[in-house]
Scaffold this motif. Sequence first.
Motif, PDB file in Angstrom:
ATOM      1  N   UNK A 184      81.312  75.252  82.606  1.00  0.00           N
ATOM      2  CA  UNK A 184      80.239  74.633  82.510  1.00  0.00           C
ATOM      3  C   UNK A 184      79.251  75.432  81.445  1.00  0.00           C
ATOM      4  N   UNK A 185      78.787  74.373  80.550  1.00  0.00           N
ATOM      5  CA  UNK A 185      77.927  74.874  79.305  1.00  0.00           C
ATOM      6  C   UNK A 185      76.582  74.234  79.603  1.00  0.00           C
ATOM      7  N   UNK A 186      75.528  75.008  79.535  1.00  0.00           N
ATOM      8  CA  UNK A 186      74.229  74.595  79.477  1.00  0.00           C
ATOM      9  C   UNK A 186      73.418  75.123  78.306  1.00  0.00           C
ATOM     10  N   UNK A 187      72.682  74.185  77.822  1.00  0.00           N
ATOM     11  CA  UNK A 187      71.831  74.428  76.609  1.00  0.00           C
ATOM     12  C   UNK A 187      70.298  74.686  76.970  1.00  0.00           C
ATOM     13  N   UNK A 188      69.380  75.580  76.628  1.00  0.00           N
ATOM     14  CA  UNK A 188      68.273  75.833  76.701  1.00  0.00           C
ATOM     15  C   UNK A 188      67.533  76.258  75.522  1.00  0.00           C
ATOM     16  N   UNK A 189      66.389  75.530  75.324  1.00  0.00           N
ATOM     17  CA  UNK A 189      65.504  75.746  74.157  1.00  0.00           C
ATOM     18  C   UNK A 189      64.435  76.805  74.581  1.00  0.00           C
ATOM     19  N   UNK A 190      64.374  77.899  73.717  1.00  0.00           N
ATOM     20  CA  UNK A 190      63.362  79.100  74.284  1.00  0.00           C
ATOM     21  C   UNK A 190      62.041  78.485  73.776  1.00  0.00           C
ATOM     22  N   UNK A 191      60.973  79.056  74.373  1.00  0.00           N
ATOM     23  CA  UNK A 191      59.484  78.423  74.050  1.00  0.00           C
ATOM     24  C   UNK A 191      59.031  78.755  72.988  1.00  0.00           C
ATOM     25  N   UNK A 192      59.121  80.245  72.614  1.00  0.00           N
ATOM     26  CA  UNK A 192      58.536  80.907  71.518  1.00  0.00           C
ATOM     27  C   UNK A 192      59.511  81.602  70.664  1.00  0.00           C
ATOM     28  N   UNK A 193      60.161  80.871  69.659  1.00  0.00           N
ATOM     29  CA  UNK A 193      61.286  81.416  68.919  1.00  0.00           C
ATOM     30  C   UNK A 193      60.970  82.308  68.139  1.00  0.00           C
ATOM     31  N   UNK A 194      59.756  82.260  67.173  1.00  0.00           N
ATOM     32  CA  UNK A 194      59.417  83.643  66.376  1.00  0.00           C
ATOM     33  C   UNK A 194      58.972  84.764  66.991  1.00  0.00           C
ATOM     34  N   UNK A 195      58.865  84.606  68.391  1.00  0.00           N
ATOM     35  CA  UNK A 195      58.885  85.760  69.222  1.00  0.00           C
ATOM     36  C   UNK A 195      60.042  86.713  69.639  1.00  0.00           C
ATOM     37  N   UNK A 196      61.146  86.211  69.130  1.00  0.00           N
ATOM     38  CA  UNK A 196      62.523  86.776  69.787  1.00  0.00           C
ATOM     39  C   UNK A 196      62.973  87.494  68.063  1.00  0.00           C
ATOM     40  N   UNK A 197      63.527  88.636  68.357  1.00  0.00           N
ATOM     41  CA  UNK A 197      63.962  89.471  67.095  1.00  0.00           C
ATOM     42  C   UNK A 197      65.376  88.835  66.492  1.00  0.00           C
TER      43      UNK A 197
END
Length: 233
Positions: free
Chosen positions: A116-129
């Motif tokens: 089972x594969x689930x895709x989630x969009x992160x809220x603040x992308x430019x806060x991720x290294x």
Amino acid sequence: MGQKTNALGFRLGTNQNHHSIWFAKPKKYSEELQEDKKIRNCIQNYVQKKKKTLELEGLTCIEIKKRIDIIKVIIYFAFINGNIKKEDRTQKILPRIQKLTMHVEQELNCMNRQLSIEIIKIAKPYGHPNILAEYIGLQLQSRVSFGKAMRGAIRLATGAHMGGIEKVKGIIIQIKGRVAGKDRKRIEWIKEGIIPLQTARAKIDYCAYSITTFRGVIGIKIWIFIDIDIDKE
């Protein structure tokens, strides 16, 4: 001589969670570990090849949760193509997820367990290294000066958390290799704010990323300090 340690592994059990959650007997532990690596490599290669058709960019993290009869994979993306409306995302992305699931199942040859594969969009992308490292890598490959690329990444990181619950309190960006076309490799870094690397309660996100340029391989490391977990005394 300083002893270097991974900022994420150092904080496991305090404010950092495992990216793979499962239990295995000692004799089968190595097999499960190799299977995790195979799943991650398969997904990363598929996303890289189908980048235009998949319309998902900025792969930040892959979480794997295993049970007796099911393998659940959660993929975190930073960006979804702007041409897809928010209400139509589920309808349009679902067929692509099914194709990705079939591709991983064929590579793994898993007969006894369902994938089972689930895709989630992160809220603040430019806060991720990872996203910042990809941004710097693209800038360096486009022959932008390393100083301008690092300063631009810091502006993106600090702007991503404005008005949010968590704010970036510090960031370190380090680049190593033949920077600016020099014959010898060297280390260039830039720092903004404070980074308590030796504090286990500090919420620090970290990534190591490498790119290939016409001058050779360049390594990028980024540390982002978000906050100190007061509850973990």
